[in-house]
Enzyme design. Structure first.
Site, PDB file in Angstrom:
ATOM      1  N   SER A 146       0.955  -1.467  -0.032  1.00  0.00           N
ATOM      2  CA  SER A 146      -0.138   0.101  -0.398  1.00  0.00           C
ATOM      3  C   SER A 146       1.042   1.195  -0.231  1.00  0.00           C
ATOM      4  CB  SER A 146      -0.847   0.013   1.400  1.00  0.00           C
ATOM      5  OG  SER A 146      -1.292   1.334   1.503  1.00  0.00           O
ATOM      6  N   TYR A 158      -1.230  -1.261  10.643  1.00  0.00           N
ATOM      7  CA  TYR A 158      -1.608  -1.532   8.723  1.00  0.00           C
ATOM      8  C   TYR A 158      -0.526  -0.939   8.126  1.00  0.00           C
ATOM      9  CZ  TYR A 158      -3.532  -1.059   3.927  1.00  0.00           C
ATOM     10  OH  TYR A 158      -3.767  -1.419   2.987  1.00  0.00           O
TER      11      TYR A 158
HETATM   12  P1  NDP Z   1     -11.026  -6.034   1.117  1.00  0.00           P
HETATM   13  O1  NDP Z   1     -11.573  -5.408   2.111  1.00  0.00           O
HETATM   14  O2  NDP Z   1     -12.368  -5.754   0.107  1.00  0.00           O
HETATM   15  O3  NDP Z   1     -10.348  -7.664   0.656  1.00  0.00           O
HETATM   16  C1  NDP Z   1      -9.618  -8.007   1.286  1.00  0.00           C
HETATM   17  C2  NDP Z   1      -9.922 -10.013   0.908  1.00  0.00           C
HETATM   18  O4  NDP Z   1      -8.502 -10.491   2.104  1.00  0.00           O
HETATM   19  C3  NDP Z   1     -10.667 -10.672   0.794  1.00  0.00           C
HETATM   20  O5  NDP Z   1     -11.247 -11.365  -0.056  1.00  0.00           O
HETATM   21  C4  NDP Z   1     -10.452 -11.619   2.083  1.00  0.00           C
HETATM   22  O6  NDP Z   1     -11.286 -12.291   2.554  1.00  0.00           O
HETATM   23  C5  NDP Z   1      -9.486 -11.779   2.136  1.00  0.00           C
HETATM   24  N1  NDP Z   1      -8.629 -11.325   3.805  1.00  0.00           N
HETATM   25  C6  NDP Z   1      -9.273 -11.139   4.765  1.00  0.00           C
HETATM   26  N2  NDP Z   1      -8.787 -11.845   5.766  1.00  0.00           N
HETATM   27  C7  NDP Z   1      -8.868 -12.822   5.563  1.00  0.00           C
HETATM   28  C8  NDP Z   1      -8.554 -13.994   6.792  1.00  0.00           C
HETATM   29  N3  NDP Z   1      -8.321 -13.256   7.724  1.00  0.00           N
HETATM   30  N4  NDP Z   1      -8.198 -15.191   5.835  1.00  0.00           N
HETATM   31  C9  NDP Z   1      -8.550 -15.139   4.072  1.00  0.00           C
HETATM   32  N5  NDP Z   1      -8.666 -14.055   4.001  1.00  0.00           N
HETATM   33  C10 NDP Z   1      -9.411 -12.527   4.342  1.00  0.00           C
HETATM   34  O7  NDP Z   1      -9.652  -5.361   0.652  1.00  0.00           O
HETATM   35  P2  NDP Z   1      -8.668  -4.383  -1.008  1.00  0.00           P
HETATM   36  O8  NDP Z   1      -9.749  -4.724  -2.378  1.00  0.00           O
HETATM   37  O9  NDP Z   1      -9.750  -3.121  -0.487  1.00  0.00           O
HETATM   38  O10 NDP Z   1      -7.521  -4.344  -1.212  1.00  0.00           O
HETATM   39  C11 NDP Z   1      -6.709  -5.639  -1.103  1.00  0.00           C
HETATM   40  C12 NDP Z   1      -5.046  -5.076  -0.955  1.00  0.00           C
HETATM   41  O11 NDP Z   1      -5.217  -4.155  -1.564  1.00  0.00           O
HETATM   42  C13 NDP Z   1      -4.757  -5.076   0.065  1.00  0.00           C
HETATM   43  O12 NDP Z   1      -3.857  -5.866   0.710  1.00  0.00           O
HETATM   44  C14 NDP Z   1      -4.792  -4.210   0.689  1.00  0.00           C
HETATM   45  O13 NDP Z   1      -4.174  -4.279   1.581  1.00  0.00           O
HETATM   46  C15 NDP Z   1      -4.520  -3.657  -1.348  1.00  0.00           C
HETATM   47  N6  NDP Z   1      -4.880  -1.782  -0.758  1.00  0.00           N
HETATM   48  C16 NDP Z   1      -6.061  -1.552  -0.611  1.00  0.00           C
HETATM   49  C17 NDP Z   1      -6.157  -0.116  -1.289  1.00  0.00           C
HETATM   50  C18 NDP Z   1      -7.786   0.387  -1.438  1.00  0.00           C
HETATM   51  O14 NDP Z   1      -7.476   1.445  -1.180  1.00  0.00           O
HETATM   52  N7  NDP Z   1      -9.174  -0.309  -0.652  1.00  0.00           N
HETATM   53  C19 NDP Z   1      -5.282   0.565  -0.922  1.00  0.00           C
HETATM   54  C20 NDP Z   1      -3.660  -0.166  -1.061  1.00  0.00           C
HETATM   55  C21 NDP Z   1      -3.568  -1.128  -0.448  1.00  0.00           C
HETATM   56  P3  NDP Z   1     -12.874 -12.119   2.786  1.00  0.00           P
HETATM   57  O15 NDP Z   1     -13.557 -10.575   2.190  1.00  0.00           O
HETATM   58  O16 NDP Z   1     -13.493 -13.363   1.875  1.00  0.00           O
HETATM   59  O17 NDP Z   1     -13.300 -12.620   4.255  1.00  0.00           O
END
Ligand code: NDP
Length: 254
Positions: A146, A158
């Protein structure tokens, strides 16, 4: 790829599938969302299967790799995308209410800190370790970090977890380069993920404010990140390894 049930992960899964990749759509809690990702891939003529494992759980790796082996059915593993992450403790109602945005150090509990590090740091480390015997020579590892490691916004645990994740790529690139495996990190900026960043649309002026601090003057979309993953996963990026690639549209450039 981890965390492909929704948001950026789902977009990456769809993009890789469009390139002809058979995608393991990993998810944690949201089975319906993962099934939707798989269905959308199949409707577009691609191939995918869903696998579930709570990456914060002690048995996460055994569950994940048992389901992965079943889904792959002997086919090779070529690409690992470590995308799953949590911003805050999803079981904490206060954090959930605030869309997971923890304001300051005094509000962070030890449990929350540990959960963030278990999903965002421990899981990609050991998922990668377990993938290595399966990963084909010439394979690709892409970690999703990120822009918060570059820009001093709140979300301290985070941001710290993403800083730790970023350490992996250059070191693993050195360790795995003799097998032709590349390891890179992508750092998105604030991305228009309607599931997590609801504040972008709920708070008056938020979307415009984010666009204004972005050199390219718009909100980043999940597909903007997915396209960069596809590039790093492609043969065109065979000479790029150990790098941190900012994919924020030029957010908060100095
Ligand atoms: P979301 O919260 O929309 O999705 C997160 C994903 O990770 C989901 O598929 C979720 O699965 C999975 N996940 C979370 N916790 C667990 C767990 N304990 N076990 C298994 N699976 C898990 O995230 P984003 O799409 O927003 O972000 C995706 C990536 O991009 C991340 O690494 C985030 O840090 C990074 N990012 C995002 C930004 C943003 O603005 N959105 C900005 C910068 C970086 P489920 O829902 O099925 O639990």
């Amino acid at each position: 790829m981890t965390g492909a049930s929704r948001g950026i992960g789902a977009a990456i899964a769809r993009r890789l599938a469009a390139e002809g990749v058979l995608v393991a759509v990993h998810y944690g809690r949201r089975k319906a969302d993962a099934e939707q990702t798989v269905a959308s891939i199949e409707q577009a003529g691609g191939q995918a299967f869903a696998i579930r494992a709570d990456l914060a759980a002690d048995d996460a790796l055994d569950t994940l790799f048992s389901e992965l082996a079943t889904g792959l059915a002997g086919r090779p593993l070529n690409i690992l995308v470590n995308n799953a992450a949590v911003y805050a403790d999803p079981d904490d109602p206060a954090a959930a209410q605030a869309d997971g945005y923890v304001a300051g150090i005094s509000e962070v509990t030890q449990e929350e800190f540990d959960r963030i590090f278990s999903v965002n740091v421990r899981a990609p480390f050991f998922v990668t370790q377990r993938c290595l015997p399966l990963l084909a020579d010439g394979g690709r590892i892409v970690n999703i970090s990120s822009a918060v490691t570059r820009i001093a916004w709140p979300l301290l645990p985070y941001a710290m977890s993403k800083g730790a994740l970023e350490i992996m790529a250059p070191r693993l690139a050195n360790e795995l380069g003799h097998r032709g495996i590349t390891v890179n990190t992508i750092a998105p900026g604030i991305t228009d993920n309607t599931k997590t960043n609801t504040w972008l649309h709920d708070m008056p002026g938020a979307a415009e404010g984010v666009a204004a601090m972005t050199a390219l003057r718009r909100l980043g979309q999940p597909s903007d990140i997915a396209d960069v993953v596809a590039l790093l996963a492609s043969d065109d990026a065979r000479w790029v390894t150990g790098q941190l690639v900012d994919a924020s549209g030029g957010m908060a450039l100095a």
